[in-house]
Design a protein around this motif. Sequence first.
Motif, PDB file in Angstrom:
ATOM      1  N   SER A 111       0.831  -1.198   0.000  1.00 50.59           N
ATOM      2  CA  SER A 111       0.000   0.000   0.000  1.00 50.59           C
ATOM      3  C   SER A 111       0.866   1.249   0.000  1.00 50.59           C
ATOM      4  O   SER A 111       1.863   1.331   0.703  1.00 50.59           O
ATOM      5  CB  SER A 111      -0.915   0.016   1.223  1.00 50.59           C
ATOM      6  OG  SER A 111      -1.681   1.188   1.239  1.00 50.59           O
ATOM      7  N   THR A 112       0.488   2.226  -0.819  1.00 47.51           N
ATOM      8  CA  THR A 112       1.214   3.496  -0.851  1.00 47.51           C
ATOM      9  C   THR A 112       0.432   4.605  -0.172  1.00 47.51           C
ATOM     10  O   THR A 112       0.919   5.713  -0.049  1.00 47.51           O
ATOM     11  CB  THR A 112       1.505   3.920  -2.305  1.00 47.51           C
ATOM     12  OG1 THR A 112       0.268   4.014  -3.005  1.00 47.51           O
ATOM     13  CG2 THR A 112       2.421   2.932  -2.988  1.00 47.51           C
ATOM     14  N   SER A 113      -0.769   4.313   0.245  1.00 45.08           N
ATOM     15  CA  SER A 113      -1.621   5.330   0.839  1.00 45.08           C
ATOM     16  C   SER A 113      -2.456   4.694   1.941  1.00 45.08           C
ATOM     17  O   SER A 113      -2.570   3.481   2.026  1.00 45.08           O
ATOM     18  CB  SER A 113      -2.540   5.918  -0.242  1.00 45.08           C
ATOM     19  OG  SER A 113      -3.318   6.964   0.259  1.00 45.08           O
TER      20      SER A 113
ATOM     21  N   ARG B 211     -12.824  20.127  -8.188  1.00 44.55           N
ATOM     22  CA  ARG B 211     -12.531  19.796  -6.782  1.00 44.55           C
ATOM     23  C   ARG B 211     -11.740  18.500  -6.820  1.00 44.55           C
ATOM     24  O   ARG B 211     -12.241  17.471  -7.295  1.00 44.55           O
ATOM     25  CB  ARG B 211     -13.817  19.584  -5.986  1.00 44.55           C
ATOM     26  CG  ARG B 211     -14.611  20.829  -5.719  1.00 44.55           C
ATOM     27  CD  ARG B 211     -15.866  20.461  -4.891  1.00 44.55           C
ATOM     28  NE  ARG B 211     -16.505  21.641  -4.373  1.00 44.55           N
ATOM     29  CZ  ARG B 211     -17.531  22.262  -4.951  1.00 44.55           C
ATOM     30  NH1 ARG B 211     -18.030  21.801  -6.090  1.00 44.55           N
ATOM     31  NH2 ARG B 211     -18.055  23.334  -4.402  1.00 44.55           N
ATOM     32  N   CYS B 212     -10.515  18.518  -6.354  1.00 43.94           N
ATOM     33  CA  CYS B 212      -9.682  17.308  -6.339  1.00 43.94           C
ATOM     34  C   CYS B 212     -10.042  16.476  -5.114  1.00 43.94           C
ATOM     35  O   CYS B 212      -9.731  16.862  -3.993  1.00 43.94           O
ATOM     36  CB  CYS B 212      -8.209  17.678  -6.330  1.00 43.94           C
ATOM     37  SG  CYS B 212      -7.683  18.502  -7.846  1.00 43.94           S
ATOM     38  N   LEU B 213     -10.709  15.354  -5.331  1.00 43.95           N
ATOM     39  CA  LEU B 213     -11.133  14.486  -4.235  1.00 43.95           C
ATOM     40  C   LEU B 213     -10.014  13.533  -3.820  1.00 43.95           C
ATOM     41  O   LEU B 213      -9.829  13.252  -2.641  1.00 43.95           O
ATOM     42  CB  LEU B 213     -12.370  13.698  -4.635  1.00 43.95           C
ATOM     43  CG  LEU B 213     -13.564  14.537  -5.098  1.00 43.95           C
ATOM     44  CD1 LEU B 213     -14.722  13.634  -5.483  1.00 43.95           C
ATOM     45  CD2 LEU B 213     -13.969  15.530  -4.037  1.00 43.95           C
TER      46      LEU B 213
ATOM     47  N   SER C  25      -0.788  13.933  -4.519  1.00 45.29           N
ATOM     48  CA  SER C  25      -0.069  13.848  -3.244  1.00 45.29           C
ATOM     49  C   SER C  25      -0.643  12.793  -2.292  1.00 45.29           C
ATOM     50  O   SER C  25       0.007  12.422  -1.317  1.00 45.29           O
ATOM     51  CB  SER C  25      -0.043  15.210  -2.559  1.00 45.29           C
ATOM     52  OG  SER C  25      -1.363  15.624  -2.247  1.00 45.29           O
ATOM     53  N   ASP C  26      -1.834  12.279  -2.583  1.00 48.77           N
ATOM     54  CA  ASP C  26      -2.419  11.226  -1.751  1.00 48.77           C
ATOM     55  C   ASP C  26      -1.765   9.859  -2.004  1.00 48.77           C
ATOM     56  O   ASP C  26      -1.994   8.914  -1.253  1.00 48.77           O
ATOM     57  CB  ASP C  26      -3.925  11.116  -1.995  1.00 48.77           C
ATOM     58  CG  ASP C  26      -4.677  12.335  -1.500  1.00 48.77           C
ATOM     59  OD1 ASP C  26      -4.340  12.846  -0.425  1.00 48.77           O
ATOM     60  OD2 ASP C  26      -5.603  12.776  -2.208  1.00 48.77           O
ATOM     61  N   LEU C  27      -0.988   9.765  -3.080  1.00 49.14           N
ATOM     62  CA  LEU C  27      -0.257   8.545  -3.444  1.00 49.14           C
ATOM     63  C   LEU C  27      -1.150   7.348  -3.742  1.00 49.14           C
ATOM     64  O   LEU C  27      -0.727   6.195  -3.614  1.00 49.14           O
ATOM     65  CB  LEU C  27       0.777   8.184  -2.369  1.00 49.14           C
ATOM     66  CG  LEU C  27       1.837   9.242  -2.101  1.00 49.14           C
ATOM     67  CD1 LEU C  27       2.773   8.783  -0.996  1.00 49.14           C
ATOM     68  CD2 LEU C  27       2.605   9.597  -3.362  1.00 49.14           C
TER      69      LEU C  27
ATOM     70  N   ILE D 163      -5.924   7.946 -14.541  1.00 50.37           N
ATOM     71  CA  ILE D 163      -4.970   6.870 -14.284  1.00 50.37           C
ATOM     72  C   ILE D 163      -3.809   6.987 -15.267  1.00 50.37           C
ATOM     73  O   ILE D 163      -4.050   7.028 -16.470  1.00 50.37           O
ATOM     74  CB  ILE D 163      -5.640   5.497 -14.457  1.00 50.37           C
ATOM     75  CG1 ILE D 163      -6.873   5.399 -13.570  1.00 50.37           C
ATOM     76  CG2 ILE D 163      -4.669   4.371 -14.184  1.00 50.37           C
ATOM     77  CD1 ILE D 163      -7.769   4.243 -13.900  1.00 50.37           C
ATOM     78  N   PRO D 164      -2.569   7.022 -14.830  1.00 52.92           N
ATOM     79  CA  PRO D 164      -2.123   7.073 -13.443  1.00 52.92           C
ATOM     80  C   PRO D 164      -2.273   8.487 -12.888  1.00 52.92           C
ATOM     81  O   PRO D 164      -2.639   9.416 -13.609  1.00 52.92           O
ATOM     82  CB  PRO D 164      -0.650   6.666 -13.520  1.00 52.92           C
ATOM     83  CG  PRO D 164      -0.208   7.179 -14.854  1.00 52.92           C
ATOM     84  CD  PRO D 164      -1.424   7.020 -15.749  1.00 52.92           C
ATOM     85  N   ARG D 165      -1.931   8.669 -11.623  1.00 50.07           N
ATOM     86  CA  ARG D 165      -1.999   9.998 -11.022  1.00 50.07           C
ATOM     87  C   ARG D 165      -0.982  10.919 -11.706  1.00 50.07           C
ATOM     88  O   ARG D 165      -0.058  10.453 -12.362  1.00 50.07           O
ATOM     89  CB  ARG D 165      -1.766   9.925  -9.511  1.00 50.07           C
ATOM     90  CG  ARG D 165      -0.399   9.438  -9.125  1.00 50.07           C
ATOM     91  CD  ARG D 165      -0.277   9.331  -7.606  1.00 50.07           C
ATOM     92  NE  ARG D 165       1.037   8.929  -7.224  1.00 50.07           N
ATOM     93  CZ  ARG D 165       1.402   7.701  -6.918  1.00 50.07           C
ATOM     94  NH1 ARG D 165       0.523   6.725  -6.951  1.00 50.07           N
ATOM     95  NH2 ARG D 165       2.646   7.435  -6.584  1.00 50.07           N
TER      96      ARG D 165
END
Length: 122
Positions: free
Chosen positions: A9-11, A32-34, A38-40, A110-112
């Motif tokens: 897990s990265t987050s 709005r970024c949900l 930066s949440d990884l 996808i991807p971030r």
Amino acid sequence: MDTALKTESTSKPFLRDPAEITPWSETCGAIRCLIEESDLAAAEVHHVKIQDAKLHYHKKTDEIYYVIDGEGKLILDDEEMAVKKGAVVYIPRGVKHKAVGNLTVLTVCIPRGVLDDVHEVE
């Protein structure tokens, strides 16, 4: 032999309420970024109210649009596609696209890193 996919897990799990996020203007409208880079997490998720969207594409990012509310159309390269509440549209990287109409969409990227991968055409 264990053939299960092993991942790390990265987050950590979290909850984010769109009503608590101040929207800001970007290529497609009020965003709005949900889930943000930066949440990884494996993907980004944005709540977008379409406003004066500009034709653009992404070199490295695929997008999935889920229409939360409204109706309008998506321009995908040279094709126009009518969309309404409940529609899901997959937009592969490289496809020039924009949304037109009274639409609110949930966008899965996808991807971030999509906000650094926006290339405006108009």
